[in-house]
Design an enzyme around this catalytic site. Structure first.
Site, PDB file in Angstrom:
ATOM      1  N   ASP A  36      34.321  -8.411  19.510  1.00 16.95           N
ATOM      2  CA  ASP A  36      34.953  -8.617  20.773  1.00 16.95           C
ATOM      3  C   ASP A  36      34.629  -7.802  22.049  1.00 16.95           C
ATOM      4  OD1 ASP A  36      36.791 -10.412  19.697  1.00 16.95           O
ATOM      5  OD2 ASP A  36      38.123  -8.967  18.861  1.00 16.95           O
ATOM      6  N   SER A  81      41.741 -19.955  20.070  1.00 16.71           N
ATOM      7  CA  SER A  81      41.486 -18.710  19.567  1.00 16.71           C
ATOM      8  C   SER A  81      42.580 -17.853  20.720  1.00 16.71           C
ATOM      9  CB  SER A  81      40.263 -17.896  19.620  1.00 16.71           C
ATOM     10  OG  SER A  81      39.442 -17.772  20.778  1.00 16.71           O
ATOM     11  N   GLU A 111      54.928 -11.714  15.005  1.00 19.31           N
ATOM     12  CA  GLU A 111      54.503 -12.186  13.884  1.00 19.31           C
ATOM     13  C   GLU A 111      53.333 -11.492  13.226  1.00 19.31           C
ATOM     14  OE1 GLU A 111      53.261 -16.207  14.454  1.00 19.31           O
ATOM     15  OE2 GLU A 111      55.119 -16.666  15.687  1.00 19.31           O
ATOM     16  N   LYS A 113      49.744 -11.196  11.726  1.00 24.33           N
ATOM     17  CA  LYS A 113      48.514 -12.076  11.930  1.00 24.33           C
ATOM     18  C   LYS A 113      47.790 -12.083  10.539  1.00 24.33           C
ATOM     19  CE  LYS A 113      44.328 -12.623  14.999  1.00 24.33           C
ATOM     20  NZ  LYS A 113      43.358 -12.720  13.814  1.00 24.33           N
ATOM     21  N   ASP A 115      45.130 -12.684   7.818  1.00 20.43           N
ATOM     22  CA  ASP A 115      43.788 -12.906   7.767  1.00 20.43           C
ATOM     23  C   ASP A 115      43.141 -13.982   6.738  1.00 20.43           C
ATOM     24  OD1 ASP A 115      41.215 -12.134   8.218  1.00 20.43           O
ATOM     25  OD2 ASP A 115      41.130 -10.339   7.252  1.00 20.43           O
ATOM     26  N   TYR A 223      53.026 -20.944  11.195  1.00 26.01           N
ATOM     27  CA  TYR A 223      53.560 -20.060  12.357  1.00 26.01           C
ATOM     28  C   TYR A 223      53.499 -20.986  13.434  1.00 26.01           C
ATOM     29  CZ  TYR A 223      48.346 -19.842  12.545  1.00 26.01           C
ATOM     30  OH  TYR A 223      46.877 -20.221  12.805  1.00 26.01           O
ATOM     31  N   LYS A 310      45.063  -6.212  17.208  1.00 24.45           N
ATOM     32  CA  LYS A 310      44.401  -6.095  16.083  1.00 24.45           C
ATOM     33  C   LYS A 310      44.575  -4.474  15.593  1.00 24.45           C
ATOM     34  CE  LYS A 310      41.948  -8.816  14.479  1.00 24.45           C
ATOM     35  NZ  LYS A 310      40.651  -9.420  14.922  1.00 24.45           N
ATOM     36  N   CYS A 404      12.212   0.418 -12.511  1.00 23.48           N
ATOM     37  CA  CYS A 404      13.616   0.325 -12.692  1.00 23.48           C
ATOM     38  C   CYS A 404      13.971   1.658 -13.401  1.00 23.48           C
ATOM     39  CB  CYS A 404      13.465  -0.793 -14.063  1.00 23.48           C
ATOM     40  SG  CYS A 404      15.016  -0.769 -15.093  1.00 23.48           S
ATOM     41  N   CYS A 407      14.112   1.210 -17.852  1.00 24.91           N
ATOM     42  CA  CYS A 407      12.973   0.970 -18.417  1.00 24.91           C
ATOM     43  C   CYS A 407      11.634   1.430 -17.869  1.00 24.91           C
ATOM     44  CB  CYS A 407      12.952  -0.510 -19.064  1.00 24.91           C
ATOM     45  SG  CYS A 407      12.581  -1.612 -17.682  1.00 24.91           S
ATOM     46  N   CYS A 422      13.984  -6.184 -11.745  1.00 25.04           N
ATOM     47  CA  CYS A 422      13.123  -5.546 -12.791  1.00 25.04           C
ATOM     48  C   CYS A 422      12.499  -6.750 -13.792  1.00 25.04           C
ATOM     49  CB  CYS A 422      13.888  -4.633 -13.863  1.00 25.04           C
ATOM     50  SG  CYS A 422      13.147  -4.210 -15.305  1.00 25.04           S
ATOM     51  N   CYS A 428      14.367  -4.701 -21.106  1.00 25.33           N
ATOM     52  CA  CYS A 428      15.222  -3.562 -20.359  1.00 25.33           C
ATOM     53  C   CYS A 428      16.702  -3.840 -21.206  1.00 25.33           C
ATOM     54  CB  CYS A 428      15.128  -4.219 -18.871  1.00 25.33           C
ATOM     55  SG  CYS A 428      16.091  -2.911 -17.953  1.00 25.33           S
TER      56      CYS A 428
END
Length: 665
Positions: A36, A81, A111, A113, A115, A223, A310, A404, A407, A422, A428
């Site tokens: 934003d 939006s 309300e 919001k 997600d 909503y 937010k 690794c 091993c 690996c 391993c």
């Protein structure tokens, strides 16, 4: 001026990339706040320097989540939006700006919001006709078949006072409990974890198979109502009516008459939201009166009568004590930051994933650094930055390991991939145990053994690969600690039963990199036997539908390893199914060979999944969307109008159930 032009071009390029990651890939790269702030900077620059205006700038449109795999449908009312705010001052500005513009009393509806991923449902005569994603704001993906699997979405409304035609908008959500379950399942299969419930919901809604969508138990909260003949003049009152029609309208919505009441609501839910079963990331404020909404109108991309506040992502600072490296079933190395325990979003955080070498390099980490930790979607801890001003007498720079940790084998990084691996697949220990754990899972061989059992058998020296399982004896098991006669017999019985598991699941159980359930089915259905698959040339593999060069090369590499070939021979000798059964093959034909079919609507004689299997069984290909490559649409009742319109435009033939069954007789 060149510097200004360069900054504008850079912001546009970055925002387009972040838009794509967020809406198309469902894999956000930056926080909403940073996005934003960048958008706001670009808007200010374009306003100050109109000579650099561009109709294709990110400021001129809503981010898109369009997928090429679904029909696109134009929104009757654009899905815009909301403008975002992050401070009390900006909320106050919105309230006072609204008061000045209206110059009369007004109410604000507060309300939560949610997600998730936005959806718009169209109802006609009380029945669900269409479900469309937000898309680019003017058109979105038709995901009606998937949305119909969501239990909280009414297919037929209750009561009788609803308009003949209206839209209702809401949010498709994945509850926390289901999100955790899916991530545990993905982790056990070594698939990438969803970062948060929003990504999981978005990714689920774009699945081509509605049965997968149904299995993930999505939810939907609504909503906003839109239409010509709504029951009330108030937004709040319309939602109360919609609740009576059968929609899931959150009962936390409140009408506020003063700014003080608005802030009381924000303060309460900033803390209390952590007890909700779904993710939230803010508060939405809307002018209640529809007449006043119309008077306030819209900007190019947002309504002037609504705004989103937010919540700040909870962040903590703590010390990086060490970095450990974990080895997965496929050999992928995952770096993990071990932190000084810190309280974050109600839980104590001790560890955070660092993902890969590129992330570590980008953070420029040193042992002992003070790091900033956030929870992605408030569930998965992640390091988002380093307090470099607090850097004092720190330890060594964090480097990705070269060998690794289990091993000692030199790691490899395939071209184009972020992960290191690996390559010592058969020597391993974590890879050996991980492959066996994968092999015994329900989706593969369904053997009565969990990670603890596999670990016990491995540590006792009884198994070193999956073929060893079929050589275990009762006497071997009964001498192990905590193994009773009953548990030993049950384990051996499940091993014997697994010999009847069909070929495609055996193939999936082998754990060939990139060969998941769907790919295993595709390979088994094409080559029919393990011998044919083993001998297939790279070009032949790539010709198989949905098999790209990466998967094809992985299959070739697997069978190029003599130890893997020996393993398959031992499994075959043990009695596992290494070919599609004669019964299944006898029902196959090439009657639909080379034909692409799209299924749409509801059916009386067979289910959609049964028809999909029939199409594959007879050599045809299923597709989720109508295109120039579509040969037939198998249409049932309530066929999607978008598909019907596109079929007419492209001249695609539409057949019913009876026509189709005659084709494959």
């Amino acid at each position: 001026m060149d510097e200004i032009a360069s900054r504008i071009a850079g912001l546009r390029e970055a925002l387009d990339r972040y838009n794509y990651a967020y809406y198309v890939l469902s894999a956000p790269e930056i926080s909403d706040k940073v996005f934003d702030e960048m958008m706001k900077e670009l808007e200010e620059l374009e306003k100050t320097y109109p000579q650099f205006a561009d109709p294709h700038s990110p400021t001129q449109r809503v981010g898109s989540d369009l997928s090429k795999e679904f029909d696109q449908v134009a929104h009757v009312y654009p899905m815009l939006s909301l403008g975002n705010t992050y401070s009390d001052g900006e909320v106050t500005d919105f309230y006072e700006r609204t008061a000045r513009a209206l110059n009369e009393p007004f109410e604000i509806v507060c309300e939560l919001k949610y997600d998730g991923t936005s959806i718009s449902l169209t109802y006609e005569q009380g029945k669900l006709i269409r479900a469309v994603t937000r898309g680019d704001g003017t058109k979105g993906d038709d995901v009606t078949a998937n949305v119909k699997t969501i239990r909280s979405v009414p297919l037929k409304l209750m009561g009788s006072n609803y308009p003949d035609n209206f839209e209702i908008r809401g949010e498709i959500l994945l509850p926390w409990a289901e999100f955790d379950r899916i991530n545990r399942e993905r982790e056990s299969q070594e698939e990438p974890l969803f970062a948060n419930p929003r990504n999981a919901a978005s990714g689920t809604l774009k699945q081509q198979n509605p049965s997968i969508v149904a299995s993930r138990k999505l939810d939907a909260y609504f909503y906003y109502l839109m239409g010509e003949s709504l029951p009330a003049e108030g937004h709040f009152e319309n939602l109360q009516e919609a609740r009576r029609w059968g929609f899931k309208i959150p009962d936390v919505i409140r009408k506020c008459a003063t700014l003080h009441e608005v802030f009381d609501y924000i303060r309460y839910w900033d803390k209390e939201r952590k007890n909700l079963p779904v993710a939230t990331d803010g508060i939405v404020l809307k002018v209640n009166s529809l007449r006043q909404q119309r008077n306030l109108g819209f900007t190019a991309k947002s309504p002037r009568w609504a705004i989103a506040y937010k919540f700040q992502a909870e962040r903590a600072s703590t010390r990086l004590n060490s970095v450990s490296f974990q080895v997965g079933r496929t050999g992928a190395i995952t770096p993990v930051a071990n932190l000084e325990p810190v309280q974050l979003s109600g839980t104590v955080v001790k560890r955070a994933s660092l993902h890969n070498a590129d992330i570590i390099a980008g953070l420029d980490l040193y042992l002992g650094d003070q790091v900033f930790v956030e929870k992605g979607g408030e569930i998965i801890p992640k390091i988002v930055g380093v307090d470099k001003e607090a850097r004092f007498m720190v330890g060594d720079k964090v480097q990705f390991c070269k060998t690794c940790p289990e091993c000692g084998t030199l790691l490899v990084r395939p071209e184009g991939e972020a992960a290191h691996y690996c390559p010592n697949e058969t020597g391993c220990p974590p890879q050996i145990k991980g492959k066996i754990e994968h092999f015994v899972t329900r989706k593969a061989m369904d053997i009565n053994a969990g990670p603890e059992t596999v670990d016990a058998l491995f540590e006792a020296g009884l198994i070193r690969n999956v073929a060893d399982l079929y050589e275990l004896k009762f006497a071997d098991l009964i001498r192990l600690e905590r193994w009773a006669e009953t548990s030993a017999k049950n384990f051996l019985a499940s091993l014997e039963k697994s010999k009847q598991v069909p070929f495609e699941r055996v193939l999936y159980g082998l754990g060939i990199r990139y060969v998941g359930e769907t790919v295993a089915k595709r390979l088994a259905g094409t080559f029919h036997t393990i011998e044919a698959l083993e001998q297939a040339e790279l070009e032949t593999l790539v010709e198989v539908d949905e098999i790209g060069i990466r998967i094809a090369q992985s299959v070739k590499d697997y069978f190029a390893n003599d130890e893997n070939v020996l393993l398959v021979e031992r499994l075959k000798a043990a009695g596992l199914q290494m070919a599609i059964s004669e019964e299944v093959l006898s029902n196959r034909s090439d009657k639909l060979q080379g034909l692409t079919l799209v299924i749409s609507g509801t059916f009386a004689l067979h289910s959609r999944d049964e028809y999909k299997k029939m199409i594959e069984q007879h050599g045809g290909k299923n597709s989720g969307s109508v295109s120039g490559k579509t040969d037939y649409i198998l249409a049932g009742d309530n066929m999607g109008p978008a598909k019907l319109e596109k079929a007419a435009k492209l001249g695609v033939k539409i057949i019913n159930e009876t026509d189709f069954l005659k084709m494959i007789e």
